[in-house]
Scaffold this active site. Structure first.
Site, PDB file in Angstrom:
ATOM      1  N   ILE A  10       0.907  -1.186   0.035  1.00 24.84           N
ATOM      2  CA  ILE A  10       0.100   0.192  -0.034  1.00 24.84           C
ATOM      3  C   ILE A  10       0.827   1.171   0.104  1.00 24.84           C
ATOM      4  O   ILE A  10       0.429   2.242   0.373  1.00 24.84           O
ATOM      5  CB  ILE A  10      -1.325   0.261   1.131  1.00 24.84           C
ATOM      6  N   PHE A  11       2.028   1.134  -0.559  1.00 22.41           N
ATOM      7  CA  PHE A  11       2.945   2.174  -0.958  1.00 22.41           C
ATOM      8  C   PHE A  11       3.501   2.956   0.239  1.00 22.41           C
ATOM      9  O   PHE A  11       4.028   3.980   0.104  1.00 22.41           O
ATOM     10  CB  PHE A  11       2.222   3.368  -1.683  1.00 22.41           C
ATOM     11  N   HIS A  12       3.729   2.398   1.603  1.00 18.92           N
ATOM     12  CA  HIS A  12       4.095   3.193   2.666  1.00 18.92           C
ATOM     13  C   HIS A  12       5.528   2.027   3.387  1.00 18.92           C
ATOM     14  O   HIS A  12       5.585   2.166   4.403  1.00 18.92           O
ATOM     15  CB  HIS A  12       3.113   3.146   3.686  1.00 18.92           C
ATOM     16  N   PRO A  13       6.186   1.616   2.551  1.00 19.85           N
ATOM     17  CA  PRO A  13       7.546   0.795   3.191  1.00 19.85           C
ATOM     18  C   PRO A  13       8.138   1.791   3.949  1.00 19.85           C
ATOM     19  O   PRO A  13       8.414   3.073   3.517  1.00 19.85           O
ATOM     20  CB  PRO A  13       8.102   0.189   2.019  1.00 19.85           C
TER      21      PRO A  13
ATOM     22  N   ILE B 141       7.004   0.951  11.253  1.00 16.54           N
ATOM     23  CA  ILE B 141       5.776   1.511  10.394  1.00 16.54           C
ATOM     24  C   ILE B 141       4.947   2.076  11.542  1.00 16.54           C
ATOM     25  O   ILE B 141       4.733   1.371  12.391  1.00 16.54           O
ATOM     26  CB  ILE B 141       5.014   0.756   9.107  1.00 16.54           C
TER      27      ILE B 141
END
Length: 173
Positions: free
Chosen positions: A103-106, A145
């Site tokens: 979901i594009f948040h690494p 995260i």
């Protein structure tokens, strides 16, 4: 759609998706060559812990219970993916792995941490250990995260990092 960037399906639908906000699995990113044009080796290691597999299984089952509520019945929802025929823990784990994405948040590829943490690439001032004059000031500094969008925490890291750079550049005395 089956994947981001692909076209929509030709039927009416809605997407019920889940996200593990506190994953225990840890991946890695490594240079595969000193050649800068070579892409890094990225191993996300999704679902590599029992805890994350359990969260995925429970999330898929909860989503099915939500979609199965009587208030949605008039819309006649049918499960497209992973498919209602998949019911065992093993099948749901496999489906979660097949469907999973960042979901594009690494974050965390250059972890900030204590001097005694062998996984911490950065010190408390975002300096790369062992390389003078190099800092990493972005989401990769996060040890884990955040339980929400990473945009605001990344802006905070950037602002604090900029202050550190300016502070360290000022003449002392």
């Amino acid at each position: 759609m089956d994947k981001w960037g692909e076209g929509l399906h030709p039927f009416s639908a809605f997407t019920a998706s889940v996200c593990n906000l506190r994953p225990a699995s840890r991946g890695s990113t490594h240079a595969q060559s000193p050649e800068p044009t070579k892409p890094p080796l990225i191993r996300p290691n999704y679902l590599s812990t029992e805890e994350d597999r359990r969260v995925a299984i429970d999330a898929l089952r909860l989503t099915r219970r939500i979609v199965g509520q009587h208030l949605l019945a008039r819309y006649k929802p049918e499960e497209y993916k992973p498919g209602e025929h998949l019911t065992s823990d093993a099948e749901l784990t496999q489906a979660a792995g097949d469907l999973g994405t960042t979901i594009f948040h690494p974050v965390g590829t250059a972890k900030m941490g204590a001097d005694n943490d062998p996984q911490a690439v950065l010190d408390e001032r975002l300096r790369v250990r062992g390389i003078d004059g190099l800092r990493v000031i972005d989401a990769s500094a996060m040890p884990r995260i955040t339980s929400g969008n990473t945009n605001s925490p990344t802006i905070m890291i950037a602002e604090k990092g900029a202050e550190m750079v300016l502070s360290d550049a000022r003449p002392r005395g």
